[in-house]
Design a protein around this motif. Sequence first.
Motif, PDB file in Angstrom:
ATOM      1  N   UNK A  57       0.839  -1.202   0.000  1.00 19.51           N
ATOM      2  CA  UNK A  57       0.000   0.000   0.000  1.00 19.51           C
ATOM      3  C   UNK A  57       0.873   1.251   0.000  1.00 19.51           C
ATOM      4  N   UNK A  58       1.933   1.210   0.773  1.00 16.62           N
ATOM      5  CA  UNK A  58       2.831   2.356   0.847  1.00 16.62           C
ATOM      6  C   UNK A  58       3.520   2.600  -0.494  1.00 16.62           C
TER       7      UNK A  58
ATOM      8  N   UNK B 108      -3.324   2.246   4.614  1.00 17.85           N
ATOM      9  CA  UNK B 108      -2.181   1.904   5.473  1.00 17.85           C
ATOM     10  C   UNK B 108      -2.573   1.975   6.942  1.00 17.85           C
ATOM     11  N   UNK B 109      -3.335   2.996   7.298  1.00 20.46           N
ATOM     12  CA  UNK B 109      -3.777   3.130   8.701  1.00 20.46           C
ATOM     13  C   UNK B 109      -4.608   1.919   9.108  1.00 20.46           C
ATOM     14  N   UNK B 110      -5.432   1.443   8.178  1.00 16.50           N
ATOM     15  CA  UNK B 110      -6.252   0.266   8.480  1.00 16.50           C
ATOM     16  C   UNK B 110      -5.365  -0.944   8.754  1.00 16.50           C
TER      17      UNK B 110
ATOM     18  N   UNK C 168      -3.408   9.986  -0.655  1.00 19.63           N
ATOM     19  CA  UNK C 168      -4.054  10.089   0.658  1.00 19.63           C
ATOM     20  C   UNK C 168      -4.934   8.884   0.951  1.00 19.63           C
ATOM     21  N   UNK C 169      -5.624   8.381  -0.073  1.00 16.61           N
ATOM     22  CA  UNK C 169      -6.464   7.201   0.115  1.00 16.61           C
ATOM     23  C   UNK C 169      -5.619   5.967   0.443  1.00 16.61           C
ATOM     24  N   UNK C 170      -4.478   5.876  -0.216  1.00 14.01           N
ATOM     25  CA  UNK C 170      -3.578   4.748   0.079  1.00 14.01           C
ATOM     26  C   UNK C 170      -3.107   4.797   1.534  1.00 14.01           C
TER      27      UNK C 170
ATOM     28  N   UNK D 273       4.107   5.975  -5.291  1.00 12.55           N
ATOM     29  CA  UNK D 273       3.993   6.127  -6.737  1.00 12.55           C
ATOM     30  C   UNK D 273       3.051   7.269  -7.096  1.00 12.55           C
ATOM     31  N   UNK D 274       1.906   7.341  -6.434  1.00 15.18           N
ATOM     32  CA  UNK D 274       0.958   8.418  -6.734  1.00 15.18           C
ATOM     33  C   UNK D 274       1.503   9.769  -6.294  1.00 15.18           C
TER      34      UNK D 274
END
Length: 238
Positions: free
Chosen positions: A41-42, A72-74, A66-68, A47-48
Amino acid sequence: MTTTDVTLRAADAVFAAEQAVNRARWVVEELQETIASALRVLDDAELDSAKARLSDRGSFYLEAAGEHLGRLRTRCNDMPELTRELFGHLNRVSESVNDARAFLEVADTSDPVVASEVAQLKPRIAVVGEMVALAKPVAQLAAQHVDTAHRASRDVTPASLLEPVTLERSIATAGKELGRADEDVRLLGNVVDHAAASARESAGIASEITDNARRRMSEQSRDPITSPSHPAPRYPGR
């Protein structure tokens, strides 16, 4: 408590230790998978973030990054519960090892068979205890790195997405800490695997101890004890 009782209880404690070690291994595997997923995810977020700098659709890619980090927090949210579960299993291993060692210390080794069994089991049980003692601080260190990565991901707010430097700093920090956590959990896996191998060997010896103890009990129950002051009765011949 008879020697047979002592050895059987020692064997039961060894079996409990092996079971707890195997459960700890399963949790370590879950930790490895969760960290690997977090790193993927990171990578997507990084990349984005890079695309945001190079594309005329910068706001779109910043939002995607930001969505990624939200994903990551999840992933990071799952870690504390897994760590608590791991420590629960490791603590049960320690308790069972201590019980087994305590029973082996008081076992009557005047019987050469029992002495041989105890001599074989003691060092293997000791290795299990040593490996678990080593695993605990490594697991704690991995949890600390994950927590730092989690905090870095929480620094990314909708407002901070307007500042690419903040986003990049958070991604870099999270990546460094997750990389360290990944190394810690790999080491943890090796340590727990070593503990599991020793626990498996210990359980094999404990199985032999159990079989021998039950055989001795069976033999004793078949052989009546004749008291010298009360000779066996003689029956007249027909």
